[in-house]
Design a protein around this motif. Sequence first.
Motif, PDB file in Angstrom:
ATOM      1  N   THR A  25       0.850  -1.181   0.000  1.00  0.00           N
ATOM      2  CA  THR A  25       0.000   0.000   0.000  1.00  0.00           C
ATOM      3  C   THR A  25       0.888   1.234   0.000  1.00  0.00           C
ATOM      4  O   THR A  25       1.868   1.302   0.730  1.00  0.00           O
ATOM      5  CB  THR A  25      -0.887   0.018   1.261  1.00  0.00           C
ATOM      6  N   MET A  26       0.538   2.188  -0.836  1.00  0.00           N
ATOM      7  CA  MET A  26       1.271   3.446  -0.825  1.00  0.00           C
ATOM      8  C   MET A  26       0.766   4.261   0.356  1.00  0.00           C
ATOM      9  O   MET A  26      -0.439   4.476   0.510  1.00  0.00           O
ATOM     10  CB  MET A  26       1.049   4.216  -2.123  1.00  0.00           C
ATOM     11  N   ILE A  27       1.688   4.671   1.225  1.00  0.00           N
ATOM     12  CA  ILE A  27       1.326   5.467   2.387  1.00  0.00           C
ATOM     13  C   ILE A  27       2.269   6.653   2.477  1.00  0.00           C
ATOM     14  O   ILE A  27       3.392   6.618   1.971  1.00  0.00           O
ATOM     15  CB  ILE A  27       1.386   4.649   3.695  1.00  0.00           C
ATOM     16  N   ASN A  28       1.799   7.706   3.092  1.00  0.00           N
ATOM     17  CA  ASN A  28       2.657   8.831   3.405  1.00  0.00           C
ATOM     18  C   ASN A  28       3.217   8.589   4.781  1.00  0.00           C
ATOM     19  O   ASN A  28       2.485   8.324   5.724  1.00  0.00           O
ATOM     20  CB  ASN A  28       1.882  10.147   3.383  1.00  0.00           C
ATOM     21  N   VAL A  29       4.530   8.643   4.903  1.00  0.00           N
ATOM     22  CA  VAL A  29       5.161   8.329   6.180  1.00  0.00           C
ATOM     23  C   VAL A  29       6.369   9.230   6.387  1.00  0.00           C
ATOM     24  O   VAL A  29       7.014   9.664   5.441  1.00  0.00           O
ATOM     25  CB  VAL A  29       5.554   6.829   6.234  1.00  0.00           C
ATOM     26  N   GLU A  30       6.635   9.525   7.640  1.00  0.00           N
ATOM     27  CA  GLU A  30       7.827  10.276   8.019  1.00  0.00           C
ATOM     28  C   GLU A  30       8.433   9.572   9.218  1.00  0.00           C
ATOM     29  O   GLU A  30       7.739   9.302  10.192  1.00  0.00           O
ATOM     30  CB  GLU A  30       7.469  11.709   8.383  1.00  0.00           C
ATOM     31  N   VAL A  31       9.703   9.256   9.138  1.00  0.00           N
ATOM     32  CA  VAL A  31      10.392   8.630  10.257  1.00  0.00           C
ATOM     33  C   VAL A  31      11.391   9.630  10.796  1.00  0.00           C
ATOM     34  O   VAL A  31      12.179  10.199  10.044  1.00  0.00           O
ATOM     35  CB  VAL A  31      11.106   7.324   9.834  1.00  0.00           C
ATOM     36  N   THR A  32      11.348   9.873  12.111  1.00  0.00           N
ATOM     37  CA  THR A  32      12.304  10.770  12.745  1.00  0.00           C
ATOM     38  C   THR A  32      13.019  10.006  13.836  1.00  0.00           C
ATOM     39  O   THR A  32      12.514   9.026  14.359  1.00  0.00           O
ATOM     40  CB  THR A  32      11.607  11.996  13.363  1.00  0.00           C
ATOM     41  N   GLY A  34      16.969   8.533  15.479  1.00  0.00           N
ATOM     42  CA  GLY A  34      17.961   7.535  15.098  1.00  0.00           C
ATOM     43  C   GLY A  34      18.772   7.972  13.897  1.00  0.00           C
ATOM     44  O   GLY A  34      18.753   9.120  13.470  1.00  0.00           O
ATOM     45  N   ASN A  35      19.509   7.036  13.302  1.00  0.00           N
ATOM     46  CA  ASN A  35      20.387   7.365  12.178  1.00  0.00           C
ATOM     47  C   ASN A  35      19.646   7.389  10.850  1.00  0.00           C
ATOM     48  O   ASN A  35      20.218   7.723   9.835  1.00  0.00           O
ATOM     49  CB  ASN A  35      21.540   6.353  12.103  1.00  0.00           C
ATOM     50  N   PHE A  36      18.366   7.049  10.833  1.00  0.00           N
ATOM     51  CA  PHE A  36      17.592   6.956   9.602  1.00  0.00           C
ATOM     52  C   PHE A  36      16.942   8.280   9.227  1.00  0.00           C
ATOM     53  O   PHE A  36      16.683   8.536   8.063  1.00  0.00           O
ATOM     54  CB  PHE A  36      16.521   5.879   9.791  1.00  0.00           C
ATOM     55  N   ALA A  37      16.697   9.119  10.214  1.00  0.00           N
ATOM     56  CA  ALA A  37      15.902  10.326  10.003  1.00  0.00           C
ATOM     57  C   ALA A  37      16.499  11.249   8.958  1.00  0.00           C
ATOM     58  O   ALA A  37      15.781  11.829   8.166  1.00  0.00           O
ATOM     59  CB  ALA A  37      15.724  11.080  11.318  1.00  0.00           C
ATOM     60  N   GLY A  38      17.806  11.381   8.928  1.00  0.00           N
ATOM     61  CA  GLY A  38      18.435  12.286   7.985  1.00  0.00           C
ATOM     62  C   GLY A  38      18.326  11.834   6.547  1.00  0.00           C
ATOM     63  O   GLY A  38      18.482  12.628   5.629  1.00  0.00           O
ATOM     64  N   THR A  39      18.011  10.565   6.322  1.00  0.00           N
ATOM     65  CA  THR A  39      17.959  10.051   4.959  1.00  0.00           C
ATOM     66  C   THR A  39      16.544   9.996   4.404  1.00  0.00           C
ATOM     67  O   THR A  39      16.358   9.668   3.248  1.00  0.00           O
ATOM     68  CB  THR A  39      18.545   8.624   4.896  1.00  0.00           C
ATOM     69  N   ASP A  64       9.937   0.971   0.167  1.00  0.00           N
ATOM     70  CA  ASP A  64      10.543   0.976  -1.161  1.00  0.00           C
ATOM     71  C   ASP A  64      11.895   0.274  -1.079  1.00  0.00           C
ATOM     72  O   ASP A  64      11.960  -0.881  -0.754  1.00  0.00           O
ATOM     73  CB  ASP A  64      10.664   2.398  -1.706  1.00  0.00           C
ATOM     74  N   GLN A  65      12.971   0.990  -1.303  1.00  0.00           N
ATOM     75  CA  GLN A  65      14.315   0.409  -1.252  1.00  0.00           C
ATOM     76  C   GLN A  65      15.082   0.813   0.010  1.00  0.00           C
ATOM     77  O   GLN A  65      16.270   0.552   0.124  1.00  0.00           O
ATOM     78  CB  GLN A  65      15.122   0.832  -2.488  1.00  0.00           C
ATOM     79  N   LEU A  66      14.411   1.452   0.956  1.00  0.00           N
ATOM     80  CA  LEU A  66      15.059   1.915   2.179  1.00  0.00           C
ATOM     81  C   LEU A  66      14.788   0.954   3.327  1.00  0.00           C
ATOM     82  O   LEU A  66      13.656   0.518   3.523  1.00  0.00           O
ATOM     83  CB  LEU A  66      14.559   3.307   2.554  1.00  0.00           C
ATOM     84  N   ASN A  67      15.827   0.646   4.102  1.00  0.00           N
ATOM     85  CA  ASN A  67      15.694  -0.224   5.273  1.00  0.00           C
ATOM     86  C   ASN A  67      16.098   0.549   6.519  1.00  0.00           C
ATOM     87  O   ASN A  67      17.038   1.329   6.486  1.00  0.00           O
ATOM     88  CB  ASN A  67      16.599  -1.449   5.153  1.00  0.00           C
ATOM     89  N   HIS A  68      15.381   0.293   7.591  1.00  0.00           N
ATOM     90  CA  HIS A  68      15.691   0.918   8.877  1.00  0.00           C
ATOM     91  C   HIS A  68      15.537  -0.138   9.961  1.00  0.00           C
ATOM     92  O   HIS A  68      14.515  -0.824  10.006  1.00  0.00           O
ATOM     93  CB  HIS A  68      14.739   2.086   9.140  1.00  0.00           C
ATOM     94  N   SER A  69      16.545  -0.285  10.799  1.00  0.00           N
ATOM     95  CA  SER A  69      16.512  -1.245  11.900  1.00  0.00           C
ATOM     96  C   SER A  69      16.562  -0.499  13.217  1.00  0.00           C
ATOM     97  O   SER A  69      17.343   0.428  13.381  1.00  0.00           O
ATOM     98  CB  SER A  69      17.715  -2.189  11.829  1.00  0.00           C
ATOM     99  N   ILE A  70      15.721  -0.923  14.146  1.00  0.00           N
ATOM    100  CA  ILE A  70      15.721  -0.358  15.490  1.00  0.00           C
ATOM    101  C   ILE A  70      16.146  -1.481  16.423  1.00  0.00           C
ATOM    102  O   ILE A  70      15.401  -2.428  16.648  1.00  0.00           O
ATOM    103  CB  ILE A  70      14.331   0.174  15.879  1.00  0.00           C
ATOM    104  N   GLU A  71      17.376  -1.370  16.909  1.00  0.00           N
ATOM    105  CA  GLU A  71      17.934  -2.412  17.761  1.00  0.00           C
ATOM    106  C   GLU A  71      17.519  -2.201  19.217  1.00  0.00           C
ATOM    107  O   GLU A  71      17.424  -1.080  19.686  1.00  0.00           O
ATOM    108  CB  GLU A  71      19.453  -2.424  17.644  1.00  0.00           C
ATOM    109  N   SER A  72      17.279  -3.286  19.905  1.00  0.00           N
ATOM    110  CA  SER A  72      16.923  -3.292  21.326  1.00  0.00           C
ATOM    111  C   SER A  72      15.797  -2.317  21.665  1.00  0.00           C
ATOM    112  O   SER A  72      15.962  -1.412  22.491  1.00  0.00           O
ATOM    113  CB  SER A  72      18.154  -2.972  22.169  1.00  0.00           C
ATOM    114  N   PRO A  73      14.636  -2.478  21.027  1.00  0.00           N
ATOM    115  CA  PRO A  73      13.524  -1.586  21.347  1.00  0.00           C
ATOM    116  C   PRO A  73      13.072  -1.768  22.792  1.00  0.00           C
ATOM    117  O   PRO A  73      13.126  -2.873  23.335  1.00  0.00           O
ATOM    118  CB  PRO A  73      12.432  -2.023  20.363  1.00  0.00           C
ATOM    119  N   LEU A  74      12.675  -0.661  23.399  1.00  0.00           N
ATOM    120  CA  LEU A  74      12.177  -0.690  24.773  1.00  0.00           C
ATOM    121  C   LEU A  74      10.667  -0.584  24.841  1.00  0.00           C
ATOM    122  O   LEU A  74      10.041  -1.161  25.717  1.00  0.00           O
ATOM    123  CB  LEU A  74      12.795   0.441  25.596  1.00  0.00           C
TER     124      LEU A  74
END
Length: 109
Positions: A25-32, A34-39, A64-74
């Motif tokens: 599904t095409m969605i509008n998303v913004e991730v802020t 961690g190290n992913f936000a700047g990209t 799409d072609q972007l991956n983001h990992s969140i290690e040790s989530p609390l």
Amino acid sequence: MKIYEVEPFDWQYKLEQLSIVLENTMINVEVTGGNFAGTLEKREMQLIKLSYDSNKDIIELTFDQLNHSIESPLSICFYQHRNILETIEIFDDNNNKNLIFFTDPFLIN
């Protein structure tokens, strides 16, 4: 607005269910955070994967072609208004806040 904190034993199931509902599904998303936000700027993308691997203790997000990992989530919190999911907030053990904003919120059970 209601804040629903997902219990750790339920992370894998809840994220898998969201991934199924939103798959391809095409969605509008913004991730802020961690190290992913700047990209990633706020834009429409296709959600490919949203999952939690309990063996590795990692949350995987693929758009799409972007991956983001969140290690040790609390913690994982869903911000809802009348069963409409608007935001997912994930804190990791480095106290980084990862926010996923859905600009086109959707109904969840």
